[in-house]
Every structure is written in structure tokens, then in C-alpha cells.
Write a protein that holds these residues in place. Structure first.
Motif, PDB file in Angstrom:
ATOM      1  N   VAL A 115       0.823  -1.216   0.000  1.00  0.00           N
ATOM      2  CA  VAL A 115       0.000   0.000   0.000  1.00  0.00           C
ATOM      3  C   VAL A 115       0.860   1.270   0.000  1.00  0.00           C
ATOM      4  O   VAL A 115       0.697   2.119  -0.880  1.00  0.00           O
ATOM      5  CB  VAL A 115      -1.015  -0.019   1.167  1.00  0.00           C
ATOM      6  CG1 VAL A 115      -1.653   1.349   1.362  1.00  0.00           C
ATOM      7  CG2 VAL A 115      -2.092  -1.061   0.902  1.00  0.00           C
ATOM      8  N   PRO A 116       1.806   1.426   0.959  1.00  0.00           N
ATOM      9  CA  PRO A 116       2.626   2.648   0.921  1.00  0.00           C
ATOM     10  C   PRO A 116       3.506   2.728  -0.333  1.00  0.00           C
ATOM     11  O   PRO A 116       3.777   3.826  -0.831  1.00  0.00           O
ATOM     12  CB  PRO A 116       3.483   2.556   2.188  1.00  0.00           C
ATOM     13  CG  PRO A 116       3.406   1.134   2.627  1.00  0.00           C
ATOM     14  CD  PRO A 116       2.113   0.607   2.142  1.00  0.00           C
ATOM     15  N   MET A 117       3.906   1.549  -0.834  1.00  0.00           N
ATOM     16  CA  MET A 117       4.708   1.562  -2.062  1.00  0.00           C
ATOM     17  C   MET A 117       3.886   2.129  -3.211  1.00  0.00           C
ATOM     18  O   MET A 117       4.369   2.939  -4.003  1.00  0.00           O
ATOM     19  CB  MET A 117       5.181   0.145  -2.395  1.00  0.00           C
ATOM     20  CG  MET A 117       6.332  -0.307  -1.514  1.00  0.00           C
ATOM     21  SD  MET A 117       6.655  -2.085  -1.661  1.00  0.00           S
ATOM     22  CE  MET A 117       7.250  -2.183  -3.343  1.00  0.00           C
ATOM     23  N   ARG A 118       2.638   1.684  -3.257  1.00  0.00           N
ATOM     24  CA  ARG A 118       1.729   2.188  -4.299  1.00  0.00           C
ATOM     25  C   ARG A 118       1.497   3.686  -4.089  1.00  0.00           C
ATOM     26  O   ARG A 118       1.511   4.456  -5.048  1.00  0.00           O
ATOM     27  CB  ARG A 118       0.401   1.426  -4.219  1.00  0.00           C
ATOM     28  CG  ARG A 118      -0.680   1.889  -5.183  1.00  0.00           C
ATOM     29  CD  ARG A 118      -0.486   1.340  -6.558  1.00  0.00           C
ATOM     30  NE  ARG A 118      -1.638   1.521  -7.436  1.00  0.00           N
ATOM     31  CZ  ARG A 118      -1.692   1.083  -8.675  1.00  0.00           C
ATOM     32  NH1 ARG A 118      -0.648   0.457  -9.196  1.00  0.00           N
ATOM     33  NH2 ARG A 118      -2.767   1.263  -9.415  1.00  0.00           N
ATOM     34  N   ASP A 119       1.316   4.060  -2.835  1.00  0.00           N
ATOM     35  CA  ASP A 119       1.152   5.480  -2.505  1.00  0.00           C
ATOM     36  C   ASP A 119       2.288   6.282  -3.127  1.00  0.00           C
ATOM     37  O   ASP A 119       2.061   7.294  -3.792  1.00  0.00           O
ATOM     38  CB  ASP A 119       1.218   5.669  -0.976  1.00  0.00           C
ATOM     39  CG  ASP A 119      -0.164   5.610  -0.347  1.00  0.00           C
ATOM     40  OD1 ASP A 119      -1.127   6.067  -1.000  1.00  0.00           O
ATOM     41  OD2 ASP A 119      -0.279   5.112   0.779  1.00  0.00           O
ATOM     42  N   GLN A 120       3.492   5.794  -2.882  1.00  0.00           N
ATOM     43  CA  GLN A 120       4.682   6.510  -3.342  1.00  0.00           C
ATOM     44  C   GLN A 120       4.708   6.582  -4.865  1.00  0.00           C
ATOM     45  O   GLN A 120       4.912   7.652  -5.441  1.00  0.00           O
ATOM     46  CB  GLN A 120       5.919   5.780  -2.816  1.00  0.00           C
ATOM     47  CG  GLN A 120       7.153   6.671  -2.826  1.00  0.00           C
ATOM     48  CD  GLN A 120       8.402   5.874  -2.496  1.00  0.00           C
ATOM     49  OE1 GLN A 120       8.311   4.849  -1.827  1.00  0.00           O
ATOM     50  NE2 GLN A 120       9.550   6.351  -2.958  1.00  0.00           N
ATOM     51  N   THR A 121       4.469   5.437  -5.496  1.00  0.00           N
ATOM     52  CA  THR A 121       4.471   5.397  -6.962  1.00  0.00           C
ATOM     53  C   THR A 121       3.467   6.404  -7.515  1.00  0.00           C
ATOM     54  O   THR A 121       3.764   7.149  -8.455  1.00  0.00           O
ATOM     55  CB  THR A 121       4.066   3.986  -7.450  1.00  0.00           C
ATOM     56  OG1 THR A 121       4.708   3.022  -6.641  1.00  0.00           O
ATOM     57  CG2 THR A 121       4.430   3.784  -8.900  1.00  0.00           C
ATOM     58  N   LEU A 122       2.262   6.396  -6.916  1.00  0.00           N
ATOM     59  CA  LEU A 122       1.208   7.295  -7.396  1.00  0.00           C
ATOM     60  C   LEU A 122       1.609   8.752  -7.168  1.00  0.00           C
ATOM     61  O   LEU A 122       1.413   9.604  -8.043  1.00  0.00           O
ATOM     62  CB  LEU A 122      -0.117   6.988  -6.684  1.00  0.00           C
ATOM     63  CG  LEU A 122      -0.798   5.667  -7.068  1.00  0.00           C
ATOM     64  CD1 LEU A 122      -1.931   5.354  -6.105  1.00  0.00           C
ATOM     65  CD2 LEU A 122      -1.336   5.728  -8.507  1.00  0.00           C
TER      66      LEU A 122
END
Lengths: 494, 81, 494, 81
Positions: A356-363
Motif C-alpha cells: 500500500v505505501p509503495m503504491r502510494d509513493q508510486t502514485l
């Protein structure tokens, strides 16, 4: 006859009388002695333990009746006859009547004989009744032993079987099978009830019929009845234990089913989430990335719910462990319906939480990129929207400069030269735009809704403007050349 | 911000250069003083591409997610950095 | 000025004109050469495979636009200016106009330039569109590979798992658990459908976007779709196999339950029969044994029914074996609910069949015994019923003989002696009765409804009769003695 | 077949033997000429015993058995062998 003869005769008669008296005394003694001996035997009504002994008594009695008594009857009768004959003779010869000695009187004989016959009376009937009782009692005792043995061999080991704790390690199916088997056993037991009752009834009858060994019969019967009660209790207890275990295992089974009902969809959701959280995306503007961010936020918003569900699912498994532990069932808590382990759920959930936080960062990175792109677009547009019209204005100025008939060619030249100077000074704006355009292209920005001018428009315009101003200056120059050479006015040239 | 806001002015060339003549420019042909750069090359509309982007399905579906969500998209300051 | 000066001037002008003409020719050659070289590059719209290559092209185009083209624009403009200046000068000096050499005419330059600009037009747009397409295509190709890899790793080994024949050796419970697991798998599969469709859609899009390596994508996509179809078929097949197996095992289970429902009571019946066929009995007459025989005959009458039931029970087990064999289920035919084996039923049934004729024999033997006893009773009764009254008659005769006052004492004596003689002759009848009585007693016969006379009655009567006759004879004898001695008449004695 | 079918005849003894006299028989006491042996010892009724005999239960019960049974008890010839 002679007197001597008569004396002799009298003497002989006397002698004969004497002999008869002695004979009476002797016979009476013998008879009374026999009666004295016989009466106790007839009066002894002590029962024997066995039929055999009793049959022997019956035989003895028959012997008595057929062999021993008839001569005594004969004797007594003879005694009576002798007595009558003697007394008659004594009376005839006018002699005193014969007086038997003490205890050997006629009345003594008669009384003794009466006592004998009194003793006889009912003796055979007693024997036969006893025999009949013994026959019955021996039959029943043997029957009791047979029935008891059969029953005991049936019950052998049953208590131990009923005390088995086999259900503690059994599965639900196995417990249900054990219940079926137990039901069959209960039916067997119920069918046996009748036989136990008969055993007890036989024992009871033996007591009533005064069986000599009733104590041992009673002891064995008591043992059988006590064991029968124990079997009943154990049977009841085992049924209860089996039913209780069945209920518990049904609960466990329900929990297992509940687990798969919820873990299945949850696992599918996690698998999908794991894949989609790592989904490659491509966007070309802020709106598109914002849409993805919003979708991701929606996803994140439901994570607490998902976590609750995850805990609920783990809770179901904990419930299983708790039931198994607290009721001391010795079975595995493994879910037979499930291919999903708790470890798997744990691992996947950790992965989701990590993604989830990885996706947050990517987004967020992509958002920053798109915002930057947007800035580049606006920056480009702001300049292009100035440069484009500026070029157009200059072009018009160049065009108009040729129409101005009021001034001289030199005036025209001057204004064109000034224009050219302006244009050269303006060049850095276009260069700046080219730089921004390069950044835009390198950022792979393909659209720009903020301006209608593309770099190409500006380039084409700029080239056109440059060549036009140069060409126009040259035209004025050639006009001046011609005028000066031929000495003609400007008007003449046109 | 169209470049075609100025009034159109049509003109006949009074002077033809030797190059013009060599090119065979007709002096009777009117020339337009106004220039509209946008006419040079008309930008075609970009074709729309299908999107294959995916987002993770919210637990319990989107409807539920919408009710639960408190997130507000922050305003974007588009002024150049 | 001097003529020489003027000539010099003219010469210089001519020389200058010559130089300008040469300059024009040279510049034109160079420009046309550059245009000739440049046009094919602009017209080459062969797309590159990679964005990188395409970005290089874009960079080249920028360089062309910003570095290489501007000097050429400058050159062309200069050429135009030079041409105008030259022609103007020639006209002023009344010289013939300059005619550029073949292929280097103004129109040649203009045409070439137009062709160049025509080539330029749309080149950048094409580049950008291509770039945009490539960006998209590279993204999708990578996405395809990612999704395909994920999917392939998910499907890995699944076909083999679905082809397992594990249900062939499974119990009903296990098959039901397998069904639950399979349902979960079906859900997983259904959830994957969407992803397979996306993979196919991406492949489709790559084809539509003309991806250079579409063939390989298509091949991989085809493989995935084919495998997906196979998985679907295998899943369906496995579900059918599991459901079919479940049905069969349910049938087997039903049969097992039916077996215990019938074998249980039957076994109880056989156990009871075995015990009761060996039951010890005791009877005392023909009626009682006939009752037992009738009961046994009733039992025997139901044996064919019992045998049918036994065969039906064996039939249930055979049915189980048949189902297992004909449907190739590899499980034990053992009944989990039953403690009763077929062997046990066989053994017990054999035992019952063996016991029946034994019981028959026992009952028949007892019947014979009872019938014999009955004969003994009747035989005894027949005699006793004659002997009893006979004794009574004799007794009365003795009594009456004393009352007969008509005859002499000698007459009385004679008739009594005759009676005594009769009695002695009758003795063998009583002895015969005693013999029969002994047999009766030894046969343990305690009752006899055919006579009221017991042996004791006869014995007592016989004794009484014997003593009475002897006593009476003696009385007559003593009377005779007295009469003869005293010379008195009979009347006087009384 | 009772032994008491004959008519009762009562009699007074005319002659008493010395034994009778010794026994103290009263000549005035009437004597019964008739004899009934059965009066000497009256046979008591035999007591009834409970029966514990059992027969195997017919398969399906007695009612069914009765319907199925064709057995007839053979006549018993009680005449002595």
C-alpha cells in the motif's frame, strides 16, 4: 387212661403252655425291638441335598414296604393268633389267664404298631414331594448356571469396552459411526434385559424352593445384577459422552465451514489486491493520475474493514483451538475443507500492507511528474501564446511598411531595419521556447490544451518572418539602386 | 488566443523583384498582408487510447468504499515552480 | 573621370557581376545538394521499434530544425537577395539579364525548397504519434509480460492437480471435503477469469497498435487461453467426478445404514434363538412337551422368512461390493457402522440350522419319554383300579363270613380258608403292581390322574386283608377249641 | 372308580377274641364291615411349580408364526406298548 397218663398229659399241656408263653415273650421282644428301631427312620424327615440320595431313600422305603415290613406284619399277626390260642387253652383248662410281662402287654404291642403305622403315614408322600422339589431345584440350579455362564461370557470385557475413550481422538464421521455402533449395542443390551430378569427369577425361585446352595446362587445373581446396573450406567454415560463429542465436533465442523466461507473470498480479494497494487499504469495528465489516487484511497479506506474480517477469520480458527482445548478433544485443529493456511493469510496480509505505501509513493511520484508536465505545458503555452501573435504582428508590420507611400524608400528602409533589429533582439524568446519544447518532448508530453501554437507553428512563423524582412529590405535596396542609377523617382519605379 | 484576431487586409504588390518575376508571380494576384500561423499546419486531434490501468478493488466493493472514504484530493497549484 | 577609369570601372563591374553569377551557381549547387540529401530523410516514415530510437529521431529533427535548417534558410534568402541585386545591377548597366545554368533556375530552387517544406510538414507530428504509440505499446507489452507471468505462475501445476484421481480412494467425508476445496478452487478460477480477459484484451490492443513483436505475444496469449479452456474443462470434469463419487459413496453409505438397520435385529434374533434352542426344559406330561413342540414348530415355520432376511442382508453387502467394483471406487467395502461381520452371520446361521434338528430330537425324545410315562400311569391305574376294589370286596366277604349264623364254625372255617387261598393266589397281581410302581417312581412320575389308588393304598389294604383273614380264621379256631372242650354249642359261645 | 360304591353295612361283633379283650374292645361298639382304602391316606394335591421353559422366538414373532405354521400334533396312542 391212666392217672399217670393224665398227669403226663397235664404236664405236657402245662409244658406246652409254658413254651407258648415264652414264645410270646420272645416274639414280642423282637417285634417291639424292630418297631423301636424302625420308627426313628420313618420319622426322620430331614431332606437330602440330591435326588440320588432321595431316590435311595425311596428305594429303601420300597424295600421296607415290600421286604422288611411284610414278615413283621406276619409276626404281629402270629403273635395275636398265638396269644388267642394260648388264652383260649388256658381258659379251657381252667387255668389262670396268661399275663405278659411288663412292657410286653397286648396294649404295648398295639400302641407300638400304631406308632409305626403313624410314622409310615405320609412318609412316601413326603419323599415324593421332596423328590419333586429336588428334581425342580436341580434343574433350575443347572439352568441358572447355564444362563449365568452364557450371560457372563456375553458381558465379559463389555465394561472395559464401554469405558473406552476412543471418541476423544475420533473425527466427526468416526464419532457418528461410534454412535451407530453404540445404538446397536444398546439394542443388544435391551434384548438381554429379559434374560437377566429370567436369571434373577430363577434365583428367586431357587430361594423359594429352599435350594441348599442358594447362598452361592444369590451371590452370583447379585454379581450379575450389579454388573448389569453398571453396564446400564456405563452405556448411558458413553451415549452422553458420544453425543457431547458429536456436538463439539459439529461445532468445530461448523467453524471450519464458516472459516472457508469467509477465508475463501478474503483470500481472493487479497490475491487480487496484491496483483493490482503492483499494476503497471500509464497516464498522460493530472486528472488521470488523480483518478488512480482516488481509487487507491477508496481501497485504503476499506483496509480497516478488511483487517476486521481478517481478525474475524483468525478468530474462527482460534475458536476451533479453544473448543478443542477446553473440552479436551484430542483431534487436530486442521481445517479439512481449506487449502488456505493461517500463515498464508498472514503473509499475504503483510504483503498487502507493505504494498500500500509503495503504491502510494508510486502514485505520488507520478502525480508530481504529471503536475510538473502540466507546469511545462502551461509555461510553454504562456510563451507560445505571446510569441505567435508577436510574429504575426511583425509580419503585418512588414507588409504594411511597403504600403506606406508617404515616406521615402530610405524611410521604408529605416523602419524595416528597425524591425529587423527588433526581431533579432526577440530571438532569445524563441530560443527559450525551443528549450522548453525540448523538455516537453523529452517528458513525452504529446498534448497541450493551453495553446493552439505548436513549436512548429512558431518555427515556421519565425523563418517566414526572417526571410520576409530580409527579402523586403533587399527589395527596398534594389529600388534605391534603380532610382539612383536612372535618376527616376520612386513613383516611376512602381 | 487564436492568432486570427486581427482584421484581414488584402493588397496588390506594387513592386515585383527579379526573383518574383523569375518565379512568375502574377502582379494582378492579390496578396494577403495578414498572417495566421495556425493555418500552416493544423494540429490533428490525438487518437484516444484504451486504458488498461487497474486499481485494487476496495474490500467490500466501491460503493462501500465511497461511504468510508474521507480523502479529499488536494488542490494543485499549476503555476510554474 | 578618365575613359581608362571608366573602362576600369566597367571591367570591375563586369568582374563583380561575373563573381556574383559564379557565387549564385555555387550557392545554388550547395543548397540543392543539401535539399536533395535532406528530403529522403524527412520522407522516411519507417517507424522504429523502440522509443529510444524514436526519441533519437525526434532529437535529430530538433537539431535539424534548430541547427541545420536555419543556416539553409539564411542561404536561400541570401541567394534570393543576391539574385535580385545582380539582376538589378545588370538592368541598370543595360546588360542582359543573368540566366542561371540548367537545373539551377529560381524555379528549381523554389520547387526543391517547396518539396523540402512539404517533407517537413507532418514529420514531427508523425514522430510524436509514433512515439506515443510506442510508449503505449512498450507499456502494454511489459504489462502483458507481467500479467502473463503472474497468471502462468498461478496456473502452474493446476492441470496436474485437477487431473488427480484422489477421490477414487477417498471416503464419503473426504470426498465432501474435496468438493469443498474444489468449490474454493472454482471461486479462485472464476475470480481469475477477469485477469485472463485482460491479458487477451492487452494482446488484442497490441495487435491493433501494430506491436512489432505481436507474433510472440499472440503465441503466449494463445497458450494462456488454450490452457484456460483446458483448466475450465478439467474443473468441470473434476466437479462431475467428485459429485458422481459423492453420489456413489452416499449410496454405499445408505446401504451400510440399511445393513445395520436389518443386521442388528436379525443378529439379536439369532443370538436369542441360539440360546433358546439350547434351553434346558423340564416337563411332567405329554401336554407340556407338546406345547414346547408346537412352539418349536412355530419357530421352524418362520425359518424360511428368516433365511430370506439373511439373504437380503447378505444382498445389501453384495450390493456394496458391486457398486464399488462396477464404478471402480478404490475403497474398502467394510461397514463402518457395524460390529457384525458377514462371517458372524454365516456362523450363527449355521449354528441355528444345526441346533434346530438337535432341538427336534431332544423334544421328540422327551415326548417319547412322556408318552411312555403316560403309558406307565395308565398301566398302573388299570391294575390299581381293579386291585383296590378286589381287596375291598374280600374284606367285606371276611366281614360277612362272621355274620353268617346259618352254617357251622367248620363251614365258616372252610369259607375263610377258601378266601385265604384266593388271596394267596391273588398276590402276584400286587407284586406286578409293585413292579410297575417302582418303574413309575424311577421314572420320577409323581402324579396319576387315571386312578385315585396309590401304591400305599393297595399296600395298606393288602396288609389289612391278610391280617384280617388270619385273625378271623384264628377266632373261628379258638371258638371251635372252646366248643369242643366244653361241649357247648356255638350259640352258647356267643 | 371310587372304592366307596358298595352299600355301608354296620355290624356288632358277636365274638371278642382274648386279644380284642386285652385291647379293651367294647362289644357294644358297632363295627363297619365296609372298607374304603382311599380313606386311609388322602392323596394331597401336588403344588404347582412356576415354569421356566423357553422356546426360541419365531422370526417375526408368534402371530406371524401362527399364520405360517402347517404343523399338526400327531395323535398319541396311549395304550401300553
Amino acid at each position: 387212661e391212666t392217672a399217670a397218663n393224665r398227669i403226663c398229659k397235664v404236664l405236657a399241656v402245662n409244658q406246652e403252655n409254658e413254651r407258648m408263653m415264652e414264645e410270646y415273650e420272645r416274639l414280642t421282644s423282637e417285634l417291639l425291638e424292630w418297631i423301636r428301631r424302625t420308627i426313628p427312620w420313618l420319622e426322620n424327615r430331614t431332606p437330602e441335598k440330591t435326588m440320588q440320595a432321595m431316590l435311595k431313600k425311596l428305594e429303601d422305603f420300597r424295600d421296607y414296604r415290600r421286604k422288611h415290613k411284610p414278615p413283621r406284619v406276619q409276626e404281629k399277626c402270629q403273635l395275636e393268633i398265638n396269644f388267642n390260642t394260648l388264652q383260649t387253652k388256658l381258659r379251657i383248662s381252667n387255668r389262670p389267664a396268661f399275663m405278659p410281662s411288663e412292657g410286653k402287654m397286648v396294649s404295648d404291642i398295639t400302641n407300638a404298631w400304631q406308632r409305626l403305622e403313624q410314622g409310615e403315614k405320609g412318609y412316601e408322600e413326603w419323599l415324593l414331594n421332596e423328590l419333586r422339589r429336588l428334581e425342580r431345584v436341580e434343574h433350575l440350579a443347572e439352568k441358572f448356571r447355564q444362563k449365568a455362564s452364557l450371560h457372563e461370557s456375553w458381558t465379559a470385557g463389555k465394561e472395559q469396552l464401554l469405558s473406552q475413550k476412543d471418541y476423544e481422538t475420533a473425527s466427526l464421521t468416526e464419532v457418528r459411526a461410534l454412535l451407530r455402533k453404540h445404538e446397536a449395542f444398546e439394542n443388544d443390551l435391551a434384548a438381554r434385559q429379559d434374560r437377566v430378569e429370567q436369571i434373577a427369577a430363577i434365583a428367586q425361585e431357587l430361594n423359594e424352593l429352599d435350594y441348599y446352595d442358594a447362598a452361592r446362587i444369590n451371590e452370583r445373581c447379585q454379581k450379575i445384577c450389579d454388573q448389569w446396573d453398571r453396564l446400564g450406567t456405563l452405556t448411558q454415560k458413553r451415549r452422553e459422552a458420544l453425543e457431547r463429542t458429536e456436538k463439539l465436533l459439529e461445532t468445530v465442523d461448523q467453524l471450519h465451514l464458516e472459516f472457508i466461507k469467509r477465508a475463501g473470498p478474503f483470500n481472493i480479494w487479497m490475491e487480487g489486491a496484491m496483483e493490482d497494487l503492483q499494476d503497471m499504469f500509464i497516464v498522460h495528465n493530472v486528472e488521470e493520475i488523480q483518478k488512480l489516487i482516488t481509487a487507491h484511497e477508496q481501497f485504503k479506506a476499506t483496509l480497516p474493514e478488511a483487517d476486521s474480517e481478517r481478525q474475524a477469520i483468525l478468530g474462527i480458527q482460534n475458536e476451533v483451538e479453544k473448543v478443542i482445548q477446553s473440552y479436551n478433544i484430542k483431534i487436530s485443529s486442521h481445517n479439512p475443507y481449506s487449502t488456505i493456511t493461517l500463515d498464508e493469510i498472514r503473509t499475504k496480509w503483510e504483503k498487502v500492507k507493505q504494498l500500500v505505501p509503495m503504491r502510494d509513493q508510486t502514485l505520488q511520484e507520478e502525480l508530481a511528474r504529471q503536475q510538473n508536465n502540466e507546469r511545462l505545458r502551461r509555461q510553454f503555452a504562456a510563451q507560445a501564446n505571446v510569441i505567435g501573435p508577436w510574429i504575426q504582428s511583425r509580419m503585418e508590420e512588414i507588409g504594411r511598411s511597403c504600403l506606406d507611400s508617404t515616406g521615402t524608400l530610405e524611410d521604408q528602409m529605416n523602419s524595416l531595419k528597425m524591425l529587423e533589429h527588433n526581431i533579432v533582439n526577440y530571438k532569445h524568446n524563441v530560443d527559450k521556447l525551443e528549450g522548453d519544447h525540448q523538455m516537453i518532448q523529452e517528458s513525452l508530453i504529446f498534448d497541450n490544451k493551453h495553446t493552439s501554437y505548436s513549436m512548429e507553428h512558431i518555427r515556421v512563423g519565425w523563418e517566414l518572418m526572417l526571410t520576409t524582412v530580409a527579402r523586403t529590405i533587399n527589395e527596398v535596396e534594389t529600388q534605391i539602386l534603380t532610382r539612383d542609377a536612372k535618376g527616376i523617382t520612386q513613383e516611376q519605379i512602381n | 488566443q487564436d492568432g486570427g484576431s486581427t482584421k484581414q487586409v488584402t493588397v496588390f504588390k506594387t513592386y515585383l523583384s527579379p526573383w518574383d518575376k523569375a518565379m512568375g508571380v502574377d502582379p494582378k494576384q492579390p496578396t494577403n498582408i495578414n498572417v495566421n500561423l495556425l493555418e500552416y499546419d493544423i494540429k490533428a486531434e490525438l487518437c484516444k487510447y484504451k486504458s488498461f490501468n487497474r486499481s485494487a478493488m476496495p474490500y467490500g466493493g466501491y460503493e462501500k468504499a465511497t461511504k468510508l472514504m474521507t480523502f479529499q484530493m488536494p488542490e494543485f497549484d499549476a503555476s510554474p515552480a
